[in-house]
Structures are given as structure tokens and as C-alpha cells.
Design a protein around this motif. Sequence first.
Motif, PDB file in Angstrom:
ATOM      1  N   HIS A 119       0.833  -1.195   0.000  1.00  0.00           N
ATOM      2  CA  HIS A 119       0.000   0.000   0.000  1.00  0.00           C
ATOM      3  C   HIS A 119       0.879   1.261   0.000  1.00  0.00           C
ATOM      4  CE1 HIS A 119      -3.163   2.566   2.349  1.00  0.00           C
ATOM      5  NE2 HIS A 119      -3.141   2.874   1.088  1.00  0.00           N
TER       6      HIS A 119
ATOM      7  N   ASP B  36      -8.488   3.196  -0.332  1.00  0.00           N
ATOM      8  CA  ASP B  36      -7.765   4.448  -0.092  1.00  0.00           C
ATOM      9  C   ASP B  36      -8.204   5.509  -1.108  1.00  0.00           C
ATOM     10  OD1 ASP B  36      -5.974   6.535   0.162  1.00  0.00           O
ATOM     11  OD2 ASP B  36      -4.302   5.224   0.682  1.00  0.00           O
TER      12      ASP B  36
ATOM     13  N   LEU C 129      -5.634  -0.942  -1.148  1.00  0.00           N
ATOM     14  CA  LEU C 129      -5.538  -0.001  -2.268  1.00  0.00           C
ATOM     15  C   LEU C 129      -6.931   0.489  -2.660  1.00  0.00           C
ATOM     16  CD1 LEU C 129      -2.932  -1.917  -4.495  1.00  0.00           C
ATOM     17  CD2 LEU C 129      -2.487   0.026  -3.005  1.00  0.00           C
TER      18      LEU C 129
END
Lengths: 324, 324
Positions: free
Chosen positions: A149, A196, A193
Motif C-alpha cells: 500500500h 484508499d 488499495l
Amino acid sequence: MRIAIDAMGNDNGSQVFVDAIKMFLHDFNDVNIVVYGKEEEFLCFKDQDNIEIIDCHQYITMDDGLLAVKRKIDSSMSKILTDLAENRIDGVVSAGSTGALLTLSIAKIKTISTIERPCLLATVPSTTDRVFQYLDMGANSDTSAHNIHQFALMGQIYSKIVFKVEHPHVRLLNIGVEKGKGDKLHKEAFELLNNDDRLIFGGNIEGRDMFNGEADVIVTDGFSGNMTLKAIEGTAHFAFDQLKSAIYSSTLSKIAGLLLKKTLVQVKDKLDYSRYGGAVLIGLEKPVVKAHGSSNAKAIYNALIRLHVIIKNDTINILKRELQ
Amino acid sequence: MRIAIDAMGNDNGSQVFVDAIKMFLHDFNDVNIVVYGKEEEFLCFKDQDNIEIIDCHQYITMDDGLLAVKRKIDSSMSKILTDLAENRIDGVVSAGSTGALLTLSIAKIKTISTIERPCLLATVPSTTDRVFQYLDMGANSDTSAHNIHQFALMGQIYSKIVFKVEHPHVRLLNIGVEKGKGDKLHKEAFELLNNDDRLIFGGNIEGRDMFNGEADVIVTDGFSGNMTLKAIEGTAHFAFDQLKSAIYSSTLSKIAGLLLKKTLVQVKDKLDYSRYGGAVLIGLEKPVVKAHGSSNAKAIYNALIRLHVIIKNDTINILKRELQ
């Protein structure tokens, strides 16, 4: 701006650095160069104000183990990274051993406080005009989803600052495109991912589509990243080896091969992207660019340009700010 | 010997199977062929004693999810694997969906009692005359070191029986050659392989050296195996795409390209090894060969030959015996 070059421990001797520095200073006059190498090999620069030579006689070989790397405190690589840590220079290009450069950089230079693990980023061409940032190339062998990440965030910011991509699209390298594909690590990374809001995440991408120009950032764990990279390298060599054998198999194809020689070399060079611009060790408080061990002058020149852009754009401070 | 073909769910329709069967029966007269497909598409074989058609109208598409795969109990793939499990046929070639074939094969056919997880094995060419067995190509996404160890043993026995390699050399695909390289999984696998007297284990091999003809068996976990394979595929396409653009860039290179056309196609085909001989689902009590979804007649023919060799050499019984 003081750009430093570790001019030892590479495969091709010091002449490639001499030539690269000449090319670079011809194009950029706002830079001072600091060379860490044997003084006598850079005598041609001795009257130049914008070039300083730090005389080094010890260097790290490609075969030095971890212990030797740490013990050789007078090596060009050790000295250059100490000077970088202590702000005497602004950034480093080295064509020495990757393992040693990783070890010493991480030991000597602080990692950005919000980043758990630095990683290696390469800029890779595609079949379109779009290049993509590929990370982690292999700085870490055991990576967590959280690390992946963070790599993605760094790749995205890097793509914005260094390559001026306004809205970089991020993809996760995986063994299938659908959500839920891959091993536990990649499933977890996908979730991070995907959740976010700072990322434009386009989901998974498979290795077979990597070069199609569908992403600005392709992120993966260091083990898979390195595996994939070496497979790419192996395949490119295999393809050209087979092509060469096939060309030599008949007179007609030999003639055609001669006509195509320049073309073939161009394609081979494009595939061998490790030689162009170098890989960036990202996540540290200072910029370190790793050029390929067998870089020629053009490749060193490209790595210097990459470093120049990174420093000029204040990349690391922006990274630090955006990652807070 | 009754060799069965799942003649549905592939990309290129039934004609490739018709042509492949004709080629195959021309060369081998000790075999009966059982085709699972639409009867009307195989009418040309209706008077042939050694060909039986099992009329199927349902098939699994490349897009069918797991649920659809399990629900379609009348699909050609479901029927053929049931018949294989119940000993009505001796082995199967399918060019249908890999995921579906894996799921249904593992569900319907017993796994060899000493084997924890079956895996996919491909036979890959190298720059020398030596081919190597590559496994796991991606049947498993989470693999243990113990699984990798078993894959290596299966690969070694397969290389011996099917390719007549007397002393097959095994290597572990990893990100460095030295012992101690790689992630936790590959370090553990290295130890297991290194401590097994039944194996001739030559240590790690990197992807860049895969094609150098240094091994008879290259073993890895399913995730890395699949990642690597797709990177190879992507690179091969990228290389040829770049070559094509370069060839079309000038009249001279266009002429040379025309002269080399046959050569280029040959090299491309060699790299696209997934189309040749198919991948073997190894670790089950029956032989299942997966041909590429876009196989042409030659590729199906090659998969049939592979299956024929596997059955003729009693490969699975030897595997069972040696793995006790």
C-alpha cells in the motif's frame, strides 16, 4: 545542486563516468558534480570548478558479502552515502552492487518517518507512449500488504512529480484481473488499495498486460516484483537469441538480418530498460539512484538526469508532506 | 487406449479438433478417440470405428464463474471428467477454461494419496536442445514449502518417464542463486529440496537464466509460477510488437522484415510454448492435459501426443509408486 557519483564497483570501469559527466555538464550548467573514485582516472576534470573528485581506493565488489560491505568503511559507496546523510551532497548515482547499495543506504540514510520500508522503483516503457513506475523491483523479499500500500502511494506521488502525470492510475500486479484473485498477500493489498481515496486504483493487472500502457504505476511485493523483472530479462534475451539463430540459418535471412541490425539493437535496448534512467531507492530522506552495473555512458547520463529531476522538483519533501 | 477430447469451450471452434484428430489418427493407430462435443460438427467421423462422439450441447465458457461451472452438469467438461473418473476413458485433453478444468478435475478425480495438492506442469523450450518441466504454473495461489517439495518430486519423475531424462536436475525458481535468498517460503522450500536424497537439486535459479538450458525441472509456488509465466508472455508480445513497429518505420527495414517474416513467426511460436503440448495437471490419479484456449489444430495434435506418451508409459502408476 551537488550531484554525486559513486564511480567504482561497476562492470565497465571509470571511462563511462567520464563520458557521462561530460555529456551531462554540456546539457546542465546549474549543477556541481562530486565524483567518488580514483583521482588519477578523472584528471581530465582537474581544472574544472564545477567538478570535485573525492579520491577513493577501496570499493565494494559485486561479490562482497554483507560483512565485507559493512567493513569497507573507506569504500566509495560507504563514503558517498555518509556524505549524503550528512548533507554534503544532494543526491547519489551508483552503478555498484544493488545489495550493498540497499544495505548501506538504509543503514546510513533515514527512512521517511511514515514509511515502513523503502523500495526500488523502475520506470518502464510500454507499447504506447505511456511509461509506468514499477515497484518494488526487489528491495524487500518479505513484504506485507501494508508495505505494498505504501509503495503504491509513493509510486503515485513520484509519477505526479517526476513524470508530471496529473492523475496517475495505479494497478496491482497479480495473477488475475478480478477482485479476489491471487494469494492472501495480494488479496489483502487489493483491499487496502481499493479503500484508499487518495489513490486512483484500477484493480489488478496481469504480467501479460503490463506493457500495454494501461497504468502509470504498477505495484507489487518485492519478491514477485523481482521474479517478474528477471523473467522479463530472461525472455528478452531468449527472444533475441532465438532471433539471432534464426537469422543465421539461411543466406537470405542473414541479409535481411544485416538490414535490420540497427532496428534489432534499438528494440533490444528498449526492452533492457534497467539500463535507462536507473532505479530509484524510494522511501528514504535522500535520493539514491541505482544505475545498472553494466551501464554505458548513456545509461549513467540518463541516471544523472533522473536524479537531477528528482532533486529539482523537491520530490522527497513533497513525498514526506503528502505521506503524513 | 481411449483418449478423450473436450471439444467445446475453446476459442477456435470445432474444426481445430477435427483437423487434429485426423492428423493424430494418421500417425497413431493403436488409439480410440472419444470426442465430447456437438455431434453434427463431427459427422465426418461417423463411419469410423475408432472414433466415438458423445453428443454435448452444454459447455463452460471462459467467463463462467465457479457456481456456473459446478451447475452445468451436462457440460462437455463435466461429462468428460465424470467418464474419466469412472474409467470409461484413459485420459483427457481440454482447451476449455483453465479455472473450470482445475476445479472440476480436482473435484471429480482423486488426488494421488501421498500428494497434498495437484499442480500444473508445462514443458518449456530453452536456448539449447534441453527442454525443462516448469511447475506449478498456477494451479495453486497459496502454496506451502511442503507443496513445492512435492511438485519437485513430481516434476522429476515426469521428466524421467515422459522425457526419458535419466538423472533430471531440479532447480528452485528464486530471486537469487545463493542459499538463503528469497522470501520465507522459498528459503523453507530450498531446505526441503536440499535435504531430499531422491532429488538432484542444483539450488536456486533466477528467471533471467530459466531459458539457458541449465535444468530439467524448475519448480516454484503457484503464485510466482503464474506471475512469471504471464511476464514471459507479456515480454514476448512486447518484443514482437516493438520489432513490428521498428520494421514498419522505413522502406528498407520493411523489405528486410518481409524477408524475415517466416523466421519471426517461428521465433514467436517457439516463445509461445503454452500452445505446444499443453499443460499437464499433475498429482491426480488420471491424466488431464490442458491445451491453450486459442490452440490451433497443431497445438491440439501436440497435446494429444503428450497425453498418449503419458498413458503409454504408465506415468501415473509410476508416480504413485515412486511417491509412496
